[in-house]
Enzyme design. Structure first.
Site, mmCIF file in Angstrom:
data_model
loop_
_atom_site.group_PDB
_atom_site.id
_atom_site.type_symbol
_atom_site.label_atom_id
_atom_site.label_comp_id
_atom_site.label_asym_id
_atom_site.label_seq_id
_atom_site.Cartn_x
_atom_site.Cartn_y
_atom_site.Cartn_z
ATOM 1 C CB SER A 154 41.239 32.996 32.858
ATOM 2 O OG SER A 154 42.144 33.994 33.262
ATOM 3 C CE1 TYR A 167 37.595 35.440 35.776
ATOM 4 C CE2 TYR A 167 39.967 35.755 35.636
ATOM 5 C CZ TYR A 167 38.744 35.585 35.014
ATOM 6 O OH TYR A 167 38.677 35.567 33.641
HETATM 7 P P1 NAD Z 1 31.661 40.183 29.813
HETATM 8 O O1 NAD Z 1 31.410 40.764 31.158
HETATM 9 O O2 NAD Z 1 31.699 41.100 28.646
HETATM 10 O O3 NAD Z 1 30.578 39.043 29.523
HETATM 11 C C1 NAD Z 1 30.092 38.188 30.505
HETATM 12 C C2 NAD Z 1 28.601 38.001 30.251
HETATM 13 O O4 NAD Z 1 28.122 37.044 31.186
HETATM 14 C C3 NAD Z 1 27.794 39.283 30.455
HETATM 15 O O5 NAD Z 1 26.979 39.525 29.336
HETATM 16 C C4 NAD Z 1 26.976 38.995 31.698
HETATM 17 O O6 NAD Z 1 25.700 39.609 31.714
HETATM 18 C C5 NAD Z 1 26.853 37.480 31.655
HETATM 19 N N1 NAD Z 1 26.594 36.908 32.960
HETATM 20 C C6 NAD Z 1 27.158 37.271 34.150
HETATM 21 N N2 NAD Z 1 26.631 36.555 35.148
HETATM 22 C C7 NAD Z 1 25.732 35.713 34.584
HETATM 23 C C8 NAD Z 1 24.856 34.734 35.103
HETATM 24 N N3 NAD Z 1 24.799 34.472 36.420
HETATM 25 N N4 NAD Z 1 24.064 34.062 34.243
HETATM 26 C C9 NAD Z 1 24.095 34.328 32.910
HETATM 27 N N5 NAD Z 1 24.893 35.256 32.359
HETATM 28 C C10 NAD Z 1 25.706 35.943 33.194
HETATM 29 O O7 NAD Z 1 33.007 39.353 29.932
HETATM 30 P P2 NAD Z 1 33.950 38.786 28.790
HETATM 31 O O8 NAD Z 1 35.189 39.565 28.843
HETATM 32 O O9 NAD Z 1 33.213 38.628 27.512
HETATM 33 O O10 NAD Z 1 34.257 37.350 29.409
HETATM 34 C C11 NAD Z 1 33.616 36.169 28.980
HETATM 35 C C12 NAD Z 1 34.326 34.981 29.615
HETATM 36 O O11 NAD Z 1 35.701 35.010 29.244
HETATM 37 C C13 NAD Z 1 34.302 35.001 31.146
HETATM 38 O O12 NAD Z 1 34.226 33.678 31.620
HETATM 39 C C14 NAD Z 1 35.652 35.584 31.501
HETATM 40 O O13 NAD Z 1 36.090 35.185 32.775
HETATM 41 C C15 NAD Z 1 36.493 34.958 30.412
HETATM 42 N N6 NAD Z 1 37.760 35.653 30.157
HETATM 43 C C16 NAD Z 1 37.785 36.958 29.779
HETATM 44 C C17 NAD Z 1 39.013 37.554 29.548
HETATM 45 C C18 NAD Z 1 39.120 38.986 29.131
HETATM 46 O O14 NAD Z 1 40.278 39.483 29.115
HETATM 47 N N7 NAD Z 1 38.040 39.676 28.783
HETATM 48 C C19 NAD Z 1 40.190 36.824 29.688
HETATM 49 C C20 NAD Z 1 40.111 35.496 30.071
HETATM 50 C C21 NAD Z 1 38.887 34.912 30.297
#
Ligand code: NAD
Length: 272
Positions: A154, A167
């Site tokens: 991130s 985080y």
């Molecule tokens: P999201 O919440 O849409 O997706 C995360 C998924 O992980 C969900 O479907 C959830 O059910 C699943 N999950 C949560 N806990 C879990 C567990 N214990 N076991 C299995 N599955 C689990 O989030 P996103 O925005 O798609 O983010 C995906 C990744 O990208 C994450 O690691 C997030 O930190 C990272 N990220 C996101 C952003 C952003 O701006 N959206 C930016 C940087 C990094």
């Protein structure tokens, strides 16, 4: 220079943890588009199946599996299922992760208000939830002497964002672990196993929507600050990750391991 249509992804078996989420789902679709067989793993089978349906409607091949990234036995069951059904695993994307409301320090709070159980949960989900699947699934890569791990870092890993202490710390740990695992696997099993990370900037997802957008779709104060700090002046959309993902999953990056690739519209490059 050879031309590359990512033909080598055809028939490759990929597994995406958190594959039902916004970014996981986007990555699953692009890999399926180029012919990979994509496993969507998430906390509920219903969520995973919904993502699989989208891929299948687009003509791709996918399957749904349920496992918690913090439960080693469940992960091992998924691994055994994949090996029994497909005989191999080629790509692991550790996309399960994110922040949690209780782990964010409110605007009128200080570090002294931090609740350890919430902090612990966020640290566990992001860092243990990346290390444990890497341990379980890369055992297949070690036997095959080939495989690709992509971790999701991130923008808050390199320079921590205010308020999201756990985080930020856990994403910084993912950058560190990415390098560690790259060295461990290449050193012991050869150059067929590569480990890299993608560091997305700000993409609207379920977890951060209320932090970045008001109910009427306008930017919150924090959303405004982020856009002001993003030279390209917008949030990312899942397709912005496609090029980096294809690069890291294909032979185009055959000598690349232990790196973190920012996909952030320039967020990490600017200071004011
Ligand atoms: P999201 O919440 O849409 O997706 C995360 C998924 O992980 C969900 O479907 C959830 O059910 C699943 N999950 C949560 N806990 C879990 C567990 N214990 N076991 C299995 N599955 C689990 O989030 P996103 O925005 O798609 O983010 C995906 C990744 O990208 C994450 O690691 C997030 O930190 C990272 N990220 C996101 C952003 C952003 O701006 N959206 C930016 C940087 C990094």
């Amino acid at each position: 220079m050879k031309t590359n249509e990512f033909a080598e992804l055809k028939g490759r078996v990929a597994l995406i943890t958190g594959g039902a989420g916004v970014l996981g789902c986007g990555m699953a679709n692009v890999l399926a588009h180029y012919g990979a067989i994509v496993g969507i793993m998430d906390l509920t089978i219903e969520g995973a199946e919904t993502a699989v349906d989208v891929i299948k409607k687009n003509g791709g091949e996918a399957f749904a599996v349920k496992a918690n990234v913090l439960d080693k036995e469940e992960l091992q069951e998924v691994r055994d299922f994949i090996i029994e059904k497909y005989g191999r695993l080629d790509i692991l994307i550790n996309a399960a992760g994110g922040n949690m409301p209780g782990a964010t320090i409110g605007p009128d709070q200080a570090i002294y208000d931090m609740q350890l159980p919430h902090l612990q949960k966020v640290l566990d989900l992001n860092i243990i939830g990346t290390i444990l699947p890497s341990q379980v699934f890369s055992e297949v890569f070690a036997k095959q002497k080939s495989g690709i791990v992509i971790n999701i870092s991130s923008a808050s890993a390199q320079r921590p964002l205010s308020r999201v202490v756990g985080y930020s710390a856990s994403k910084a740990a993912i950058d560190n672990f990415t390098k560690w695992l790259a060295v461990e696997l290449a050193g012991k099993y050869g150059d067929g196993i590569r480990v890299n990370a993608i560091a997305p900037g700000f993409f609207i997802g379920e977890q951060n929507r209320v932090l970045l957008l008001n109910p009427d779709g306008t930017l919150t104060k924090r959303g405004e600050k982020i856009i002001d700090h993003t030279p390209m002046g917008r949030f990312g959309v899942p397709e912005d990750l496609d090029g980096a993902l294809l690069f890291l999953c294909s032979n185009m990056s055959q000598f690349v391991t232990g790196t973190v690739l920012n996909i952030d519209g320039g967020f990490a490059a600017t200071s004011i």
